[in-house]
Motif scaffolding. Structure first.
Motif, PDB file in Angstrom:
ATOM      1  N   LEU A 113       0.819  -1.205   0.000  1.00  0.00           N
ATOM      2  CA  LEU A 113       0.000   0.000   0.000  1.00  0.00           C
ATOM      3  C   LEU A 113       0.856   1.260   0.000  1.00  0.00           C
ATOM      4  O   LEU A 113       0.565   2.220  -0.714  1.00  0.00           O
ATOM      5  N   ALA A 114       1.935   1.268   0.766  1.00  0.00           N
ATOM      6  CA  ALA A 114       2.815   2.434   0.814  1.00  0.00           C
ATOM      7  C   ALA A 114       3.502   2.656  -0.534  1.00  0.00           C
ATOM      8  O   ALA A 114       3.612   3.794  -0.998  1.00  0.00           O
ATOM      9  N   ILE A 115       3.938   1.581  -1.190  1.00  0.00           N
ATOM     10  CA  ILE A 115       4.602   1.710  -2.493  1.00  0.00           C
ATOM     11  C   ILE A 115       3.620   2.203  -3.553  1.00  0.00           C
ATOM     12  O   ILE A 115       3.942   3.099  -4.350  1.00  0.00           O
ATOM     13  N   ILE A 116       2.416   1.643  -3.578  1.00  0.00           N
ATOM     14  CA  ILE A 116       1.404   2.091  -4.537  1.00  0.00           C
ATOM     15  C   ILE A 116       1.044   3.555  -4.286  1.00  0.00           C
ATOM     16  O   ILE A 116       0.830   4.318  -5.240  1.00  0.00           O
ATOM     17  N   SER A 117       1.012   3.969  -3.035  1.00  0.00           N
ATOM     18  CA  SER A 117       0.689   5.354  -2.711  1.00  0.00           C
ATOM     19  C   SER A 117       1.758   6.314  -3.218  1.00  0.00           C
ATOM     20  O   SER A 117       1.435   7.397  -3.711  1.00  0.00           O
ATOM     21  N   VAL A 118       3.007   5.930  -3.119  1.00  0.00           N
ATOM     22  CA  VAL A 118       4.084   6.777  -3.636  1.00  0.00           C
ATOM     23  C   VAL A 118       3.977   6.911  -5.157  1.00  0.00           C
ATOM     24  O   VAL A 118       4.117   8.009  -5.709  1.00  0.00           O
ATOM     25  N   ILE A 119       3.699   5.813  -5.836  1.00  0.00           N
ATOM     26  CA  ILE A 119       3.540   5.849  -7.292  1.00  0.00           C
ATOM     27  C   ILE A 119       2.348   6.724  -7.667  1.00  0.00           C
ATOM     28  O   ILE A 119       2.438   7.545  -8.599  1.00  0.00           O
ATOM     29  N   ALA A 120       1.232   6.590  -6.955  1.00  0.00           N
ATOM     30  CA  ALA A 120       0.049   7.404  -7.229  1.00  0.00           C
ATOM     31  C   ALA A 120       0.325   8.884  -6.965  1.00  0.00           C
ATOM     32  O   ALA A 120      -0.168   9.755  -7.696  1.00  0.00           O
ATOM     33  N   PHE A 121       1.121   9.183  -5.951  1.00  0.00           N
ATOM     34  CA  PHE A 121       1.468  10.572  -5.658  1.00  0.00           C
ATOM     35  C   PHE A 121       2.263  11.180  -6.811  1.00  0.00           C
ATOM     36  O   PHE A 121       2.018  12.321  -7.211  1.00  0.00           O
ATOM     37  N   ILE A 122       3.199  10.427  -7.352  1.00  0.00           N
ATOM     38  CA  ILE A 122       3.994  10.918  -8.479  1.00  0.00           C
ATOM     39  C   ILE A 122       3.108  11.148  -9.701  1.00  0.00           C
ATOM     40  O   ILE A 122       3.230  12.167 -10.388  1.00  0.00           O
ATOM     41  N   ILE A 123       2.194  10.230  -9.966  1.00  0.00           N
ATOM     42  CA  ILE A 123       1.266  10.398 -11.090  1.00  0.00           C
ATOM     43  C   ILE A 123       0.378  11.620 -10.876  1.00  0.00           C
ATOM     44  O   ILE A 123       0.149  12.404 -11.798  1.00  0.00           O
ATOM     45  N   GLY A 124      -0.116  11.807  -9.666  1.00  0.00           N
ATOM     46  CA  GLY A 124      -0.928  12.983  -9.349  1.00  0.00           C
ATOM     47  C   GLY A 124      -0.149  14.271  -9.503  1.00  0.00           C
ATOM     48  O   GLY A 124      -0.677  15.283  -9.975  1.00  0.00           O
ATOM     49  N   PHE A 125       1.122  14.257  -9.142  1.00  0.00           N
ATOM     50  CA  PHE A 125       1.966  15.439  -9.292  1.00  0.00           C
ATOM     51  C   PHE A 125       2.158  15.778 -10.762  1.00  0.00           C
ATOM     52  O   PHE A 125       2.121  16.954 -11.148  1.00  0.00           O
ATOM     53  N   ILE A 126       2.341  14.770 -11.595  1.00  0.00           N
ATOM     54  CA  ILE A 126       2.478  14.996 -13.038  1.00  0.00           C
ATOM     55  C   ILE A 126       1.170  15.537 -13.615  1.00  0.00           C
ATOM     56  O   ILE A 126       1.181  16.406 -14.503  1.00  0.00           O
ATOM     57  N   MET A 127       0.044  15.048 -13.103  1.00  0.00           N
ATOM     58  CA  MET A 127      -1.260  15.512 -13.592  1.00  0.00           C
ATOM     59  C   MET A 127      -1.499  16.985 -13.289  1.00  0.00           C
ATOM     60  O   MET A 127      -2.299  17.640 -13.971  1.00  0.00           O
TER      61      MET A 127
END
Length: 64
Positions: free
Chosen positions: A12-26
């Motif tokens: 969950l922590a790893i997926i959250s970091v990846i989602a945060f990076i995607i959200g930042f790019i968005m």
């Protein structure tokens, strides 16, 4: 059982970091700005939950 919770928390922590990076790019795209903020918010909440699960089940061995 304890190892399963730690594994789920790590995933969950790893997926959250990846989602945060995607959200930042968005955030850089005008049409995706609100969705990016939502993704970042949910990823931070997920990271706190995942990291809290890992930390709660962490032990230092025979020290205590």
């Amino acid at each position: 059982m304890k190892e399963t919770l730690v594994t789920i928390g790590i995933i969950l922590a790893i997926i959250s970091v990846i989602a945060f990076i995607i959200g930042f790019i968005m955030l850089f795209f005008e049409s995706q700005r609100k969705s990016g903020l939502k993704v970042m918010l949910f990823s931070v909440i997920g990271f706190v939950i995942g990291f809290g699960t890992c930390f709660a089940n962490f032990s230092l061995g025979g020290m205590h």
